[in-house]
Design a protein around this motif. Structure first.
Motif, mmCIF file in Angstrom:
data_model
loop_
_atom_site.group_PDB
_atom_site.id
_atom_site.type_symbol
_atom_site.label_atom_id
_atom_site.label_comp_id
_atom_site.label_asym_id
_atom_site.label_seq_id
_atom_site.Cartn_x
_atom_site.Cartn_y
_atom_site.Cartn_z
ATOM 1 N N VAL A 100 0.589 -1.307 0.148
ATOM 2 C CA VAL A 100 -0.147 0.104 -0.112
ATOM 3 C C VAL A 100 1.013 1.227 0.015
ATOM 4 C CG1 VAL A 100 -1.917 1.066 0.778
ATOM 5 C CG2 VAL A 100 -1.750 -0.752 1.366
ATOM 6 N N ILE A 101 0.876 2.054 -0.694
ATOM 7 C CA ILE A 101 1.357 3.562 -0.978
ATOM 8 C C ILE A 101 0.532 4.174 -0.126
ATOM 9 C CG2 ILE A 101 2.414 5.113 -2.713
ATOM 10 C CD1 ILE A 101 2.472 2.491 -4.410
ATOM 11 N N ALA A 102 0.142 5.083 1.437
ATOM 12 C CA ALA A 102 -0.035 5.662 2.125
ATOM 13 C C ALA A 102 0.579 7.087 2.036
ATOM 14 C CB ALA A 102 0.194 5.191 3.398
ATOM 15 N N LEU A 130 -9.083 6.975 -0.452
ATOM 16 C CA LEU A 130 -8.946 5.524 -1.223
ATOM 17 C C LEU A 130 -8.570 5.383 -2.614
ATOM 18 C CD1 LEU A 130 -7.744 2.239 -0.333
ATOM 19 C CD2 LEU A 130 -10.359 1.502 -0.639
ATOM 20 N N MET A 131 -7.592 5.358 -3.026
ATOM 21 C CA MET A 131 -7.598 5.575 -5.056
ATOM 22 C C MET A 131 -6.906 4.956 -5.579
ATOM 23 S SD MET A 131 -6.096 9.526 -5.550
ATOM 24 C CE MET A 131 -4.547 9.678 -4.830
ATOM 25 N N THR A 154 -4.856 6.600 0.679
ATOM 26 C CA THR A 154 -4.037 5.284 0.482
ATOM 27 C C THR A 154 -3.992 4.440 -1.242
ATOM 28 O OG1 THR A 154 -4.832 4.465 2.479
ATOM 29 C CG2 THR A 154 -4.676 2.735 1.129
ATOM 30 N N ILE A 155 -3.473 4.528 -1.396
ATOM 31 C CA ILE A 155 -3.500 4.011 -2.994
ATOM 32 C C ILE A 155 -2.645 2.724 -2.887
ATOM 33 C CG2 ILE A 155 -2.699 4.643 -4.956
ATOM 34 C CD1 ILE A 155 -1.429 7.439 -4.562
ATOM 35 N N GLU A 193 -6.466 -4.709 -5.396
ATOM 36 C CA GLU A 193 -6.423 -4.525 -4.295
ATOM 37 C C GLU A 193 -7.867 -3.589 -4.114
ATOM 38 O OE1 GLU A 193 -4.204 -5.035 -6.366
ATOM 39 O OE2 GLU A 193 -2.984 -6.755 -4.941
ATOM 40 N N LEU A 194 -7.628 -2.481 -5.084
ATOM 41 C CA LEU A 194 -8.478 -1.621 -4.278
ATOM 42 C C LEU A 194 -10.079 -2.071 -4.797
ATOM 43 C CD1 LEU A 194 -9.955 0.321 -6.394
ATOM 44 C CD2 LEU A 194 -9.173 1.308 -3.928
#
Length: 448
Positions: free
Chosen positions: A14-16, A40-41, A69-70, A75-76
């Motif tokens: 997760v790239i926060a 969240l995107m 949160t990318i 997963e999204l």
């Protein structure tokens, strides 16, 4: 929804991104002082751009901090479905699309957003392209998603490679013509493959281009009266064509290749063609990251039996009913989908990177017209020609081009594409994959 409550896969990267952000049209005053919202995107280039720009603009003007949160697309979809369907309330804004909006609205999970847009004279809701408005509206005709960018699908090809091989790409190719060209340009340069087609399982990954191909080959997931047709001759012919094409002339590691991997392969000159989303063109034309900028041609989505075959999608901002920060969340969404944000991207990052495909006015901006000269017109016409109510040769039980608009399709599409991805990997046959898919589809049909 069978997959909506699956345990979220541990270990997913997760790239926060903590960003603080801007106001353009719809940004409003700094009345949000000190507030923060969680967004969240999906991890597509356009979303990475907004994460980069938000702090110095939106937050600076409104005082609203945006915690992004990318996630990768599959997963999204799992994460946002889990959060909204279970009413967890972790996020104030999330990116969803034309598939989710009508279903989730029916369950009462989403805030209506049209009224927020109507109150903001700078947003100009009337400027939104009608296909985008229709795809993001509920049965009551109200808007439940604000489009960030819209897309159809088309064929992207390396003009230099085509010229070297003496190939002239038709403006509206057939799939057989594409396969013939893929064979001619495969190996045109060291390590170059003929075409990139998604092989990564997922109803919105492999399932999107495959279903658009199935439509134009004369197939469908279900008949109008809910008879499953996954093992029909037309569905089977399209799937075999897709699998054979990617196995013979497709990218390395195809069973693990989704949108992101194909974008990288095309932009780095590793493939000669790519059939996928029109929104990819902006990245391909970005000289900062693409080795093929200025060298790409764009043709309409390939066809067989239908006049058009491009899909229709909009990554849009949605607000879960569980949010306690509707005012701050709406300010962010109106800014992110507004005209001023498009100008900000053009001026700061380059006009080819504008999140287009949602506003008529975008295609009248001189700088954008120049930057999108190769692909802008084909993109707009593809979006306008897309018909979610009649995408194939027979009546459908629901709307949708590259998906079936029922809750169960999220699980069905993912499981069937897992089977087809295995066929691409050579682990099973298309016949076996679709026989298993037919059983799954029949179970879904029984409950309609």
């Amino acid at each position: 929804m069978p997959s909506s409550r699956q345990t979220f896969i541990a270990g997913v990267a997760v790239i926060a991104v903590l960003a603080t952000g801007c106001a353009g049209a719809g940004g409003g005053s700094a009345s949000g002082g000190g507030e923060s919202i969680n967004v969240l995107m999906v991890g597509n280039p356009q979303m990475e751009d907004i994460a980069e720009l938000t702090e110095s603009t939106f937050t600076k003007d409104t005082g609203i901090t945006v915690n992004f949160t990318i996630l990768p697309e599959n997963e999204l979809r799992d994460k946002v479905t889990q959060d909204i369907a279970t009413q967890a309330g972790q996020y104030d804004v999330a990116t969803i699309g034309a598939y989710e909006v009508p279903i989730w609205n029916k369950h009462g999970w989403l805030h209506e957003l049209g009224s927020y847009a109507d109150k903001d004279p700078g947003f100009d809701k009337a400027d939104l392209l009608e296909p985008m408005v229709q795809s993001l509206s509920g049965a009551d005709g109200k808007l439940y998603g604000l489009p960030f960018y819209g897309e159809s699908s088309f064929l992207m090809y390396n003009k230099e490679v085509m010229a070297e091989k003496g190939v002239t790409m038709p403006e509206r190719p057939t799939w057989q013509q594409v396969a013939d060209i893929a064979a001619k340009v495969d190996g045109a340069r060291p390590g170059m493959k003929g075409i990139c087609l998604r092989g990564l399982p997922g109803w919105g990954e492999l399932g999107a281009p495959l279903t658009s191909m199935v439509n134009t080959f004369g197939g469908t997931w279900f008949t109008k009266d809910w008879k499953a047709r996954v093992d029909s001759p037309e569905f089977k012919k399209a799937t075999k064509f897709y699998v054979d094409l990617v196995r013979k002339h497709g990218e390395a590691g195809a069973p693990q290749a989704g949108f992101t991997e194909c974008l990288n392969a095309m932009s780095q000159g590793k493939v000669a063609m790519w059939y996928d989303a029109t929104s990819a063109a902006g990245s391909l034309e970005d000289t900062k990251s693409s080795k093929v900028a200025g060298k790409v041609g764009y043709a309409y989505a390939p066809v067989v039996e239908t006049k058009n075959s491009g899909w229709l999608w909009a990554w849009s901002w949605a607000m879960p009913k569980t949010t306690k920060k509707a005012d701050a969340a709406s300010k962010f969404m109106l800014w992110a989908s507004g005209k001023e944000y498009e100008k900000l991207v053009g001026e700061k990052l380059g006009w080819s990177r504008v999140p287009a495909g949602k506003r008529a006015s975008t295609y009248e901006i001189p700088e954008y017209k120049a930057a999108s000269a190769a692909f802008g017109d084909v993109t707009l016409k593809s979006i306008e020609a897309a018909d979610p109510t009649n995408p194939g040769v027979q009546p459908r039980p629901t709307v949708g081009i590259q998906f079936v608009a029922i809750p169960e399709f999220q699980d069905l599409g993912t499981k069937v594409t897992q089977e087809i991805s295995a066929a691409i990997a050579g682990k099973t046959s298309v016949d076996k994959a679709l026989a298993n898919g037919q059983k799954l589809a029949e179970t879904v049909a029984e409950n309609q």
